[in-house]
Design a protein around this motif. Structure first.
Motif, short mmCIF file in Angstrom:
data_model
loop_
_atom_site.label_atom_id
_atom_site.label_comp_id
_atom_site.label_asym_id
_atom_site.label_seq_id
_atom_site.Cartn_x
_atom_site.Cartn_y
_atom_site.Cartn_z
N VAL A 2 0.86 -1.18 0.00
CA VAL A 2 0.00 0.00 0.00
C VAL A 2 0.90 1.23 0.00
CG1 VAL A 2 -1.74 1.31 1.26
CG2 VAL A 2 -1.85 -1.19 1.22
N HIS A 3 0.58 2.17 -0.84
CA HIS A 3 1.36 3.40 -0.93
C HIS A 3 0.45 4.59 -0.66
CE1 HIS A 3 4.70 1.18 -2.71
NE2 HIS A 3 3.79 0.55 -3.42
N VAL A 4 1.02 5.60 -0.02
CA VAL A 4 0.30 6.82 0.30
C VAL A 4 1.11 8.00 -0.22
CG1 VAL A 4 -0.55 8.30 2.15
CG2 VAL A 4 -0.81 5.82 2.32
N VAL A 5 0.48 8.85 -1.01
CA VAL A 5 1.19 9.97 -1.62
C VAL A 5 0.40 11.26 -1.40
CG1 VAL A 5 2.10 10.94 -3.75
CG2 VAL A 5 2.20 8.48 -3.37
N GLU A 6 1.09 12.26 -0.85
CA GLU A 6 0.46 13.57 -0.63
C GLU A 6 0.85 14.54 -1.74
OE1 GLU A 6 2.09 12.35 3.58
OE2 GLU A 6 2.85 12.47 1.52
N SER A 7 0.03 15.56 -1.90
CA SER A 7 0.35 16.64 -2.83
C SER A 7 -0.39 17.90 -2.39
CB SER A 7 -0.05 16.28 -4.26
OG SER A 7 -1.44 16.05 -4.35
N GLY A 8 0.06 19.05 -2.90
CA GLY A 8 -0.67 20.28 -2.66
C GLY A 8 -0.01 21.28 -1.73
N TYR A 94 1.75 15.31 6.91
CA TYR A 94 1.81 13.90 6.56
C TYR A 94 0.41 13.31 6.53
CZ TYR A 94 6.76 14.25 7.81
OH TYR A 94 8.09 14.61 7.89
N CYS A 95 0.20 12.44 5.55
CA CYS A 95 -1.06 11.71 5.48
C CYS A 95 -0.86 10.31 6.05
CB CYS A 95 -1.50 11.62 4.02
SG CYS A 95 -3.03 10.71 3.76
N ASN A 96 -1.87 9.82 6.72
CA ASN A 96 -1.84 8.46 7.25
C ASN A 96 -3.11 7.73 6.84
OD1 ASN A 96 -2.77 6.60 9.75
ND2 ASN A 96 -0.56 6.53 9.50
N ALA A 97 -2.95 6.51 6.38
CA ALA A 97 -4.09 5.69 6.00
C ALA A 97 -4.02 4.37 6.75
CB ALA A 97 -4.10 5.44 4.50
N GLN A 98 -5.16 3.92 7.28
CA GLN A 98 -5.24 2.65 8.00
C GLN A 98 -6.42 1.85 7.45
OE1 GLN A 98 -5.29 3.25 12.28
NE2 GLN A 98 -4.05 5.09 12.09
N GLY A 99 -6.20 0.54 7.32
CA GLY A 99 -7.28 -0.28 6.82
C GLY A 99 -6.88 -1.72 6.66
N LEU A 100 -7.48 -2.37 5.67
CA LEU A 100 -7.22 -3.78 5.38
C LEU A 100 -6.69 -3.92 3.96
CD1 LEU A 100 -10.40 -5.50 6.85
CD2 LEU A 100 -8.08 -5.59 7.78
N THR A 101 -5.66 -4.76 3.81
CA THR A 101 -5.15 -5.03 2.46
C THR A 101 -6.06 -6.04 1.77
OG1 THR A 101 -3.80 -6.93 3.09
CG2 THR A 101 -2.81 -4.75 3.35
N GLY A 102 -5.74 -6.31 0.52
CA GLY A 102 -6.49 -7.31 -0.21
C GLY A 102 -6.36 -8.71 0.38
N TYR A 106 -4.19 -6.01 8.37
CA TYR A 106 -4.26 -4.59 8.73
C TYR A 106 -3.02 -3.86 8.23
CZ TYR A 106 -8.28 -5.40 11.73
OH TYR A 106 -9.53 -5.71 12.19
N PHE A 107 -3.22 -2.63 7.81
CA PHE A 107 -2.09 -1.81 7.43
C PHE A 107 -2.25 -0.41 7.98
CE2 PHE A 107 -3.75 1.23 4.39
CZ PHE A 107 -4.89 0.62 3.89
N GLY A 108 -1.12 0.23 8.14
CA GLY A 108 -1.06 1.65 8.47
C GLY A 108 0.12 2.22 7.71
N ARG A 109 -0.12 3.21 6.89
CA ARG A 109 0.93 3.76 6.04
C ARG A 109 0.98 5.27 6.14
NH1 ARG A 109 1.97 -0.81 5.90
NH2 ARG A 109 2.29 -2.19 4.10
N TRP A 110 2.21 5.76 6.11
CA TRP A 110 2.46 7.20 6.08
C TRP A 110 2.91 7.62 4.69
CZ3 TRP A 110 1.34 10.35 10.11
CH2 TRP A 110 1.22 9.79 11.38
N GLY A 111 2.55 8.80 4.30
CA GLY A 111 3.09 9.39 3.09
C GLY A 111 4.44 10.03 3.38
N GLN A 112 5.04 10.58 2.34
CA GLN A 112 6.38 11.15 2.49
C GLN A 112 6.35 12.56 3.05
OE1 GLN A 112 4.67 11.12 -0.27
NE2 GLN A 112 4.90 13.18 -1.14
N GLY A 113 5.18 13.16 3.07
CA GLY A 113 5.03 14.50 3.63
C GLY A 113 5.07 15.57 2.55
#
Length: 120
Positions: A2-8, A94-102, A106-113
């Motif tokens: 799982v990847h998390v990517v921020e922008s803006g 930073y963005c954080n996402a938590q949930g279930l993989t396929g 359980y997963f918890g992932r941080w973006g790069q900021g």
């Protein structure tokens, strides 16, 4: 994976607005909570706003009434609309996402900021 990517992020004058976006991608079955955190120089990372899959929100007192978190579940994307920005909002967000993989893990992932700088 799982990847998390921020922008803006970017530079804005005090009183201005910015909108941050964060997309989670990869093998995702369900995302439960997505949230935004920030870390200013010399300070600990702190929660800014979080949004559950059920629509419950949680905001830091310092941003209530100025920031709004929203979510597009179909796109696994969360947004942070930031209005009336103040110099003290300057930080890496930073963005954080938590949930279930396929695979139902359980997963918890941080973006790069993404850096937000508010000039006075």
């Amino acid at each position: 994976q799982v990847h998390v990517v921020e922008s803006g992020g970017g530079l804005v004058q005090a009183g201005g607005s910015l909108r941050l976006s964060c997309e989670a991608s990869g093998s995702i079955f369900r995302i439960n909570t997505m949230g935004w955190y920030r870390q200013a120089p010399g300070k600990q990372r702190e929660l800014v706003a979080a949004l559950s899959s059920g629509g419950d929100t949680n905001y830091a007192d310092s941003v209530k009434g100025r920031f709004t978190i929203s979510r597009d579940n179909a796109k696994n994307t969360v947004y942070l609309q930031m209005n009336s920005l103040k110099p003290e909002d300057t930080a890496v967000y930073y963005c954080n996402a938590q949930g279930l993989t396929g695979l139902m893990a359980y997963f918890g992932r941080w973006g790069q900021g993404t850096l937000v700088t508010v000039s006075s």
